[in-house]
Design an enzyme around this catalytic site. Structure first.
Site, PDB file in Angstrom:
ATOM      1  N   ARG A 135       0.848  -1.193   0.000  1.00 36.99           N
ATOM      2  CA  ARG A 135       0.000   0.000   0.000  1.00 36.99           C
ATOM      3  C   ARG A 135       0.885   1.245   0.000  1.00 36.99           C
ATOM      4  O   ARG A 135       1.795   1.364   0.821  1.00 36.99           O
ATOM      5  CB  ARG A 135      -0.918  -0.013   1.226  1.00 36.99           C
ATOM      6  CG  ARG A 135      -1.832   1.189   1.345  1.00 36.99           C
ATOM      7  CD  ARG A 135      -2.931   0.961   2.367  1.00 36.99           C
ATOM      8  NE  ARG A 135      -3.840  -0.091   1.905  1.00 36.99           N
ATOM      9  CZ  ARG A 135      -5.003  -0.376   2.483  1.00 36.99           C
ATOM     10  NH1 ARG A 135      -5.402   0.284   3.556  1.00 36.99           N
ATOM     11  NH2 ARG A 135      -5.774  -1.332   2.000  1.00 36.99           N
ATOM     12  N   LYS A 158      -7.218 -13.958   5.903  1.00 32.82           N
ATOM     13  CA  LYS A 158      -7.741 -14.117   4.548  1.00 32.82           C
ATOM     14  C   LYS A 158      -7.257 -15.429   3.927  1.00 32.82           C
ATOM     15  O   LYS A 158      -8.038 -16.171   3.316  1.00 32.82           O
ATOM     16  CB  LYS A 158      -7.303 -12.919   3.705  1.00 32.82           C
ATOM     17  CG  LYS A 158      -8.015 -12.756   2.390  1.00 32.82           C
ATOM     18  CD  LYS A 158      -7.564 -11.467   1.688  1.00 32.82           C
ATOM     19  CE  LYS A 158      -8.018 -10.225   2.431  1.00 32.82           C
ATOM     20  NZ  LYS A 158      -7.761  -8.984   1.647  1.00 32.82           N
ATOM     21  N   LYS A 199       2.045  -7.799   4.920  1.00 29.40           N
ATOM     22  CA  LYS A 199       1.628  -6.587   4.224  1.00 29.40           C
ATOM     23  C   LYS A 199       2.768  -5.587   4.284  1.00 29.40           C
ATOM     24  O   LYS A 199       3.632  -5.657   5.173  1.00 29.40           O
ATOM     25  CB  LYS A 199       0.389  -5.983   4.890  1.00 29.40           C
ATOM     26  CG  LYS A 199      -0.413  -5.062   3.984  1.00 29.40           C
ATOM     27  CD  LYS A 199      -1.283  -5.833   3.004  1.00 29.40           C
ATOM     28  CE  LYS A 199      -2.210  -4.897   2.245  1.00 29.40           C
ATOM     29  NZ  LYS A 199      -3.137  -5.653   1.376  1.00 29.40           N
ATOM     30  N   ASP A 233      -1.688  -2.896  -4.439  1.00 33.23           N
ATOM     31  CA  ASP A 233      -2.692  -2.569  -3.425  1.00 33.23           C
ATOM     32  C   ASP A 233      -3.099  -1.114  -3.650  1.00 33.23           C
ATOM     33  O   ASP A 233      -2.843  -0.560  -4.724  1.00 33.23           O
ATOM     34  CB  ASP A 233      -2.131  -2.790  -2.013  1.00 33.23           C
ATOM     35  CG  ASP A 233      -3.222  -2.855  -0.941  1.00 33.23           C
ATOM     36  OD1 ASP A 233      -3.435  -1.839  -0.277  1.00 33.23           O
ATOM     37  OD2 ASP A 233      -3.867  -3.912  -0.799  1.00 33.23           O
ATOM     38  N   SER A 243      -5.365  -7.085  -9.562  1.00 37.97           N
ATOM     39  CA  SER A 243      -6.184  -7.982  -8.737  1.00 37.97           C
ATOM     40  C   SER A 243      -7.578  -7.434  -8.460  1.00 37.97           C
ATOM     41  O   SER A 243      -8.414  -8.137  -7.889  1.00 37.97           O
ATOM     42  CB  SER A 243      -5.480  -8.240  -7.395  1.00 37.97           C
ATOM     43  OG  SER A 243      -5.325  -7.026  -6.670  1.00 37.97           O
ATOM     44  N   THR A 262     -10.890  -9.536  -7.030  1.00 37.35           N
ATOM     45  CA  THR A 262     -11.317  -9.186  -5.683  1.00 37.35           C
ATOM     46  C   THR A 262     -12.795  -8.810  -5.698  1.00 37.35           C
ATOM     47  O   THR A 262     -13.567  -9.227  -4.827  1.00 37.35           O
ATOM     48  CB  THR A 262     -10.475  -8.022  -5.126  1.00 37.35           C
ATOM     49  OG1 THR A 262      -9.105  -8.399  -5.112  1.00 37.35           O
ATOM     50  CG2 THR A 262     -10.909  -7.677  -3.706  1.00 37.35           C
ATOM     51  N   ALA A 317     -13.638   1.224   0.333  1.00 36.73           N
ATOM     52  CA  ALA A 317     -12.572   2.216   0.414  1.00 36.73           C
ATOM     53  C   ALA A 317     -11.624   1.794   1.530  1.00 36.73           C
ATOM     54  O   ALA A 317     -11.285   0.623   1.646  1.00 36.73           O
ATOM     55  CB  ALA A 317     -13.169   3.603   0.653  1.00 36.73           C
ATOM     56  N   ALA A 342     -15.157  -4.882   0.212  1.00 35.36           N
ATOM     57  CA  ALA A 342     -13.757  -5.253   0.031  1.00 35.36           C
ATOM     58  C   ALA A 342     -12.812  -4.543   0.980  1.00 35.36           C
ATOM     59  O   ALA A 342     -11.656  -4.949   1.101  1.00 35.36           O
ATOM     60  CB  ALA A 342     -13.331  -4.941  -1.405  1.00 35.36           C
ATOM     61  N   ALA A 343     -13.257  -3.481   1.653  1.00 34.33           N
ATOM     62  CA  ALA A 343     -12.354  -2.740   2.537  1.00 34.33           C
ATOM     63  C   ALA A 343     -11.829  -3.649   3.641  1.00 34.33           C
ATOM     64  O   ALA A 343     -12.571  -4.466   4.194  1.00 34.33           O
ATOM     65  CB  ALA A 343     -13.093  -1.553   3.147  1.00 34.33           C
TER      66      ALA A 343
END
Length: 371
Positions: free
Chosen positions: A60, A84, A96, A131, A162, A166, A253, A274-275
């Site tokens: 990110r 996940k 991450k 991301d 992705s 997603t 978001a 999806a957040a």
């Protein structure tokens, strides 16, 4: 730029960053801070768990207020990636990374290559992809200095962005929630509010329209709103959807939008998006349940991109990834069934499944190591 210009430090006691550890789902194996003065790179990589395999997670790129905010985000996100992967039955762990700064202002090939060297230095313990703030084209650049990347562009031999898969996973999780709430696995005729029209929200809105839903959507970006007005004219753009008159609220978001106070204003009967880390605190799940709202845990609904990365890593084709993402419908349905059967929230049911898989992996690891 020389390798030595990348300065790396590591948290001395990662397991205690949040002040507690709740077993195999609560500790952190490694938390690495990196700074490269020459390129302007400031990054944090959090490896939550490799019990199930190497840690997979996107990178990110975001203008955090400060390093403390970035650290809090990467820790929560990496833990979510472990959940996940375990929820989807994948043989990978959770990690991450975050790059601090405004990507529109400081993102350069030099910075991304420096970040690639950081990833490479971890020896395959962490594998990354795109991301928020990073694209498949960016992953191509990162991949110049590391082998440990996924979701490169198709022209570079990767599986591409992705976002679409997603969104596919969220859509199928939403279908499972619709079956649970209304008895039919479809969003046809339902009013759905999509919050965030980025790489996932946009594609989710498109799928919902194709399924016959009425779609309301919001985004803080003028560019994102204009894209939808131009290409998805049937979507109604509104200021906010969290407390709008919708039947389904889809947060796509950034996370943390559902607090104990905002949960009380939600009029939707289903929350599925999806957040990452949608609930500000775990007790918000109880608030939603008390209001009769069906919530699909975000780490269940948004597993499509991770599944895509795993299929790419295994050398599978795009259609195989799509088929495996569709299985999120069954996973979400199982969790909702267990929640009803045991009289608990979907969040608790999903957590129990994830914890059981991680504990089994930990026990196998200890047995193999002779401990």
């Amino acid at each position: 730029m020389s390798q030595s210009s990348l300065h790396v430090t590591e948290e001395p006691a990662a397991e205690s960053i949040f002040g507690r550890s709740d077993g195999p789902t609560g500790s952190y194996e490694r938390v690495i801070h990196a700074h490269d003065r020459a390129s302007g790179l400031k990054a944090i990589v959090a490896i939550h768990s490799t019990l199930l395999g190497p840690a997979l997670g996107g990178t990110r790129f975001y203008p955090y207020a400060n390093e403390a905010a970035a650290l809090a985000d990467v820790l929560r996100l990496s833990r979510g990636m472990t959940f996940k992967a375990a929820a989807a039955g994948l043989e990978v762990g959770g990690g991450k990374a975050v790059i601090l700064g405004d990507p529109d202002a400081i993102k350069t090939p030099k910075l991304l290559e420096a970040y690639g060297r950081l990833v490479e230095s971890l020896g395959g313990m962490f594998i990354t992809g795109g991301d928020v703030g990073t694209t498949s084209e960016d992953v191509d650049v990162i991949g110049r200095t590391t082998h440990h990347v996924l979701t490169r562009t198709r022209g570079s031999g990767g599986s591409g962005d992705s976002g679409p898969l997603t969104a596919l996973g969220v859509f199928h999780a939403m279908r499972a929630a619709a079956l649970h709430a209304w008895g039919e696995p479809t969003l046809a005729g339902r009013r759905v509010g999509v919050e965030g029209l980025g790489k996932v929200g946009y594609h989710l809105a498109s799928r919902l329209l194709a399924d016959g839903a009425e779609v309301l959507a919001s985004d803080i970006s003028d560019k994102a709103r204009e894209r939808v007005r131009t290409t998805l004219p049937d979507v109604t753009i509104v200021e906010r959807v969290l407390d709008a008159d919708v039947e389904v609220y889809a947060p796509c978001a950034l996370g943390g939008t559902i607090t104990t106070s905002s949960a009380a204003t939600i009029r939707a009967r289903v929350v599925c998006g999806a957040a990452n880390n949608q609930l500000a605190t775990p007790d918000v799940g109880d608030v939603l349940a008390a209001q009769g709202i069906t919530w699909i845990p975000d780490y269940v609904a948004s597993g499509g991109g991770l599944i895509q990365g795993v299929v790419e890593r295994e050398g599978g084709a795009a259609d195989e990834a799509g088929r495996r993402v569709e299985n999120i419908f069954e996973t979400a349905g199982t969790i909702l069934g267990l929640a009803s059967q045991d009289g608990i929230t979907p969040g608790s049911a999903a957590y129990n499944l994830v914890s059981a898989r991680l504990r089994a992996a930990a026990a196998t690891s200890c047995s193999r190591d002779g401990r």
